[in-house]
Each structure stands twice: as structure tokens, then as C-alpha cells.
Enzyme design. Structure first.
Site, short mmCIF file in Angstrom:
data_model
loop_
_atom_site.label_atom_id
_atom_site.label_comp_id
_atom_site.label_asym_id
_atom_site.label_seq_id
_atom_site.Cartn_x
_atom_site.Cartn_y
_atom_site.Cartn_z
N HIS A 135 -24.18 -82.43 -23.96
CA HIS A 135 -25.61 -82.15 -24.05
C HIS A 135 -26.16 -82.98 -25.22
CE1 HIS A 135 -29.18 -79.67 -25.03
NE2 HIS A 135 -29.05 -79.09 -23.85
N ASP A 161 -18.42 -76.88 -28.28
CA ASP A 161 -19.77 -76.40 -27.96
C ASP A 161 -19.62 -75.38 -26.82
OD1 ASP A 161 -22.31 -75.90 -27.08
OD2 ASP A 161 -22.84 -78.00 -26.72
N GLN A 197 -22.30 -72.88 -22.93
CA GLN A 197 -22.12 -72.40 -21.56
C GLN A 197 -20.87 -71.53 -21.44
OE1 GLN A 197 -24.35 -72.77 -19.22
NE2 GLN A 197 -25.64 -74.25 -20.29
N LYS A 256 -28.47 -67.56 -23.92
CA LYS A 256 -27.76 -67.75 -22.65
C LYS A 256 -26.80 -66.60 -22.37
CE LYS A 256 -27.74 -72.80 -23.24
NZ LYS A 256 -28.90 -73.32 -22.50
N CYS A 292 -30.92 -82.56 -20.26
CA CYS A 292 -30.57 -82.95 -21.64
C CYS A 292 -29.23 -83.66 -21.67
CB CYS A 292 -30.56 -81.75 -22.59
SG CYS A 292 -32.13 -80.94 -22.75
#
Lengths: 412, 154
Positions: free
Chosen positions: A128, A206, A209, A232, A370
Site C-alpha cells: 500500500h 503491515d 488487512q 478495519k 492506493c
């Protein structure tokens, strides 16, 4: 048609927990397939936040009064919940930030200051923008090198190439997504940690998600930094999390200066508070942290393993149904993946698809997500993306597939 | 849901729009051209390349576009090329002004004379209800005006 296997848990009863799901869009049921952008909120999160503001609110860590002490307890209690969610060694390893982006920027600025100009940061082609741009800014500020590990045609990380990029021992930090927001690919985090450590590098994952879709155990992975975001994970916006090993947080200089992050202040010099407070300058997002705590309680009660199994079933069903739509190409065929599916349709632009789906009450995302470099990697300009949450049903995926069939016959 | 029902649901995709997106009549490049420019939408990566040739009076005797974009953008580029055949830069700017008013305010806000002048471009009348998609229809026009300008500067 129901492609869900008998091992897929039925979570449809959870839909009643999300007030927004009973809304209609232009008279049609709201089919929300954009959870990867931001998830909807259960009533327990909304209620926890309004309860805080109505009944139990004051600034934290400062007040000597009853209300401030209670609010501080609630705020600090969430640190324990996050530590348990990630299986962190201690609550002091949890830093609250504004977002995943905020957490990565914190590491890029603070840990980045400890890197030497002859060192490198290694990212991947499927990051991202939030895991690209902070490192470019660090490169331009400090002169480090930025290396990019390639992604293969399936949408999986090329580990051989990654090993080669680590071989000269100059990489100080590997910063990689734990699950792609475009391809759904879940990266082999523990294996990447081994490769990074063998080459003398640290690993940042990261988890924006991944933390939403599966259990995360930072100790078992062997990661050094892990970031995720509240909104999220069915929590509010404005709250992100950085986990880092305690010794790292001790060694890192502060990111932002201000109140709450100091030991003492004089005009000559200031000293820093203990971690994690050293990294939490200013009044923190108190209500948002408490909302995140309610969201974590909510998903933990369901069980991250159950959530993972549910989404695996949905994803399998969706790949089968979407795969049968003529001209539809799913971007990314990773063998380990989560409930995010990007696709293109021959002869139909992603934005036309999104507009026509929207007219039928179906919310998907369309565009570059993104991740412009990844779009170029696959030779496309944009995709439509359907992404799933705990409230997503196979019926909604069927509505998506049926509508796509009609859109295609209409546009192409 | 039938195709007709879908179409009724998505009034921005009028038959003319879908037809021109599928089979443009003015795609390609003018060679030799005396004006050329690109329009790019950074949000979606769509691009429109416009080339044109003018007569000594400044009238665009040939306008062509090469578009990589959504149906709205592709059809807008094709209907634009058709509409501005024979127009001077000032006339094209006037057409664009009317087109922008159509997108901004919708057909019902325009007088009969303006609607008549818009001609084929009335196919985009419903776009005013889709704020996020108006820029798709405007992109070809920014390329066209830049192409006019590039020819004059040359």
C-alpha cells in the site's frame, strides 16, 4: 447455490449487531462489499464510545480526580486487550497511533533515525502507498537505499529474489504487508522473519488487512514491528496500533514531542517518559481507543480462528462464482489468501462496474487501491475490488456475481 | 433483473453512451495534426489523447481521440469530437461551457435553446446526479482545449 463447506461457520446472526446493515440504498438492500477500505461498526463499539462521552470521560494520565482515573483505567485497559490480540510479551510494547499510516511513519522517522545512510529498507511490489511513501521520505531525508522485492504472476512474494536482495547484509529493515489489500495474498510472515534476521535485518509487518481476518501471533512469527488500524477491525477511525519489541522501543528516539511523552521539561532539556508513553505525545484519541477495546472484545468473543474460517469459505465461494462470470479476471491467485478479491472485466472499466453495482445497492471499491506500482506490475490501470467482513453472506456474493453478469451483457 | 431494468437503474448509461463507448466513430489520430494534447485523471489512470487539424480560419476540420478510460470518458470523447467538428477554439470553449452547466445543474435547469445547442451531448444529462463521475466526462474536453492551445503556441 451454497458452496460453503460444512466446516464454514455460519455467522449470519452477527448481522443484527451492525445497525447500518439494515439501511437500504435506493430502495435496495445494502450489500456492503468494501470492508477492506473500512469495516462497519457493531452496536457495542458505538455504545462504548457514546457511553464514554456521556458517562465516563476526562483526560487521561493527568487528572487527580475520580473521572480522570476511571478514564485512564479504561484507556490503559485497552493496551492489555491489544497485547492479548497480538500475543505481545507485554502491554508496554503497545503504542497507540492515529492509524496504520501513523504507525509506519513513526517507525520510519524514529527507527529510521537509527539506520546508517549506507543501509537499506526492503519493501515489496504489493505494498500500500502507506508502506512505500514513508520509506521514500526516509530515503530522501537520510540517504538510505530503498529496495523492492518482486511479486510473481500468482501475486505471491518472490522469496528467492527477496533473499538475493538481502544477501549483502546492508538491509536494516524489511517492511512488508502481512496481507495485500489488492490481491488478498497472505505473506509467509514467519519465513520472511527468518530471512530478514538471517541477513541482520528487522521485520515490520503491515497488518492493516491481516489483523482483521486471522489470528496474529507476533511472537510465533518472530516479527519486530507490527502495525494495524482500528477502523478495519470494526472499531473507530483515528486509532492505530504499533507493536514493537520492548528493547526496540527503548532504543528508539521519540517521534513527536509534547505533553504526556516527557519525564520532565525545562527550557534547557527534557527527558522522555517510559515506553510506550514516550511515543504518545499529546492528548491521545481516548474515545477511539476505548472503541477499539470494545471492537477487540467483540471479535475475540467470536474468535479470530472462526472469523478466518468464515472468510475462507466466503472467499472460496466468491472465487467460484466470480470465476464463472464471462470475461472476469481475478488479479492474484495466491495459495494463501484472505477475503479480498480484485478483478477486471474484459471491455468494462472498473468505474463503470462500480457505478452500476452501486445503482443496485452493492458497494465495492474501484481504482488503484492506493497501490499504483502493483497495478503497473499486473499491466492494469485499475480494478474493482470486493472485500468481505464477518457480516458478509454467500447470498451477497451471489447478488454480486449475478449483477456482474448483467452488467457485462449491458456494457460489453 | 433484465437489461432494460438495469438500464433504467443506470440512466447515465444511455444507449448512445454505451454505443459510442463500444464502437467510437472518431477514434484515432489526425495526421498530420497541428494540435495535440493528453488529458490524464490521476485518480483512475484514464487518459485521452486528442489530435486536431485546422483550416486557415482556425476551424477544426478534423478532431480525433485515443481514449483509455471508462464508458463515460470514452463516449464523452467521441461525442465531443463529433460536436466540435468545424468549430473554432472560442466556439469549442462555448460548447464546453454549456456542457459543464449540463453536468453541474442537469437538463431541467437549462433553457430550451441551450439544450438544442447541446445536441448529442444531452446524452450526459443524468450525470449531474453522479458527482463522482462528472470528471470522467470532462477529461476529454481538457485535452481538447489543450490541443487547440498547443496548435496556436506552435
Amino acid at each position: 447455490m451454497n458452496a460453503l463447506s460444512s466446516t464454514t461457520p455460519d455467522l449470519s446472526h452477527l448481522r443484527a449487531d451492525f445497525p447500518i446493515l439494515s439501511e437500504t440504498i435506493r430502495g435496495k438492500p445494502f450489500v456492503f462489499l468494501d470492508s477492506a477500505a473500512s469495516a462497519q461498526k457493531p452496536a457495542v463499539v458505538i455504545d462504548a464510545m457514546t457511553h464514554t462521552m456521556r458517562h465516563q470521560y476526562a483526560n487521561v494520565h493527568r487528572g487527580l480526580h475520580w473521572m480522570s482515573e476511571r478514564t485512564s483505567d479504561a484507556y490503559e485497559g485497552v493496551r492489555d486487550k491489544v497485547a492479548a490480540l497480538l500475543n505481545a510479551a507485554s502491554r508496554e510494547e503497545i503504542v497507540f497511533t492515529g492509524s496504520s499510516t501513523g504507525a509506519i511513519n513513526l517507525v520510519a522517522y524514529s527507527y529510521g533515525a537509527l539506520l546508517r545512510p549506507d543501509q537499506a529498507v526492503l519493501i515489496s511490489e504489493m505494498e500500500h502507498h502507506a508502506n512505500i511513501v514513508p520509506w521514500q521520505m526516509l530515503r530522501d531525508r537520510r540517504g538510505i537505499e530503498l529496495r523492492v522485492a518482486p511479486v510473481d504472476e500468482r501475486g505471491e512474494l518472490d522469496l528467492g529474489a527477496m533473499e538475493a536482495l538481502l544477501a549483502d547484509g546492508r538491509v536494516g529493515l524489511v517492511s512488508i504487508t502481512h496481507m495485500s489489500n489488492v490481491l488478498g495474498t497472505v505473506t509467509p510472515a514467519a519465513r520472511i522473519a527468518e530471512l530478514a534476521h538471517a541477513a541482520g535485518a528487522l521485520l515490520l509487518l503491515d497488518g492493516s488487512q491481516a489483523a482483521v481476518h486471522r489470528p496474529v501471533d507476533v511472537k510465533a512469527i518472530g516479527a519486530d514491528f507490527y502495525v494495524f488500524t482500528g477502523h478495519k477491525l470494526y472499531g473507530p477511525t483515528g486509532i492505530g496500533v504499533l507493536w514493537a519489541r520492548h528493547a526496540l522501543l527503548e532504543a528508539m528516539p521519540p517521534f513527536m514531542g509534547g505533553g504526556d511523552m516527557i519525564g520532565s521539561v525545562s527550557f534547557e532539556r527534557s527527558t522522555w517518559a517510559e515506553v510506550p508513553h514516550k511515543f504518545e505525545a499529546g492528548t491521545p484519541p481516548i474515545v477511539e481507543v476505548i472503541g477499539l477495546g470494545a471492537a477487540i472484545d467483540y471479535v475475540q468473543a467470536i474468535g479470530m480462528g472462526t472469523i478466518q474460517a468464515h472468510e475462507a469459505g466466503l472467499t472460496e465461494h466468491a472465487l467460484a462464482r466470480l470465476g464463472a462470470v464471462e470475461g472476469l479476471r481475478v488479479i492474484g491467485e495466491a495459495r494463501t489468501r484472505g477475503g479480498v478479491i480484485s478483478f477486471t472485466v474484459d471491455g468494462a472499466h472498473a468505474h463503470d462496474i462500480a457505478t452500476l453495482l452501486d445503482r443496485n445497492g452493492i458497494a465495492v471499491r474501484a481504482g488503484t487501491h492506493c497501490a499504483e506500482p502493483l497495478m503497473r506490475r499486473f499491466g492494469i490501470t485499475s480494478t474493482a475490488r470486493a472485500s468481505f467482513g464477518i457480516y458478509t453472506t454467500t447470498q451477497e456474493i451471489d447478488v454480486l456475481a449475478d449483477t456482474l453478469d448483467r452488467i457485462r451483457s449491458f456494457l460489453v | 433483473m433484465s437489461e432494460a431494468a438495469l438500464q433504467a437503474d443506470a440512466s447515465i448509461y444511455q444507449q448512445l453512451v454505451v454505443e459510442r463507448a463500444r464502437r467510437p466513430l472518431h477514434a484515432g489520430t489526425v495526421e498530420p495534426a497541428d494540435g495535440a494534447a493528453d488529458g490524464t485523471n490521476p485518480l483512475c489512470g484514464d487518459t485521452v489523447h486528442v489530435t486536431l487539424r485546422r483550416d486557415p480560419g482556425g476551424r477544426a476540420v478534423a478532431v480525433r481521440h485515443r481514449t483509455r478510460g471508462c464508458a463515460i470518458c470514452a463516449a464523452a470523447a467521441d461525442l465531443m469530437a463529433e460536436t466540435v467538428q468545424g468549430a473554432t477554439r472560442n466556439e469549442a470553449e462555448a460548447v464546453f461551457g454549456r456542457f459543464q452547466r449540463l453536468l453541474q445543474d442537469g437538463e431541467t435547469a437549462l433553457d430550451a435553446e441551450t439544450r438544442r445547442q447541446l445536441g448529442l451531448l444531452n446524452a450526459f444529462g443524468e450525470l449531474h446526479g453522479y458527482r463522482s463521475r462528472r470528471k470522467c466526462a470532462i477529461l476529454p474536453w481538457s485535452a481538447l482545449l489543450a490541443a487547440f492551445k498547443s496548435g496556436e503556441d506552435a
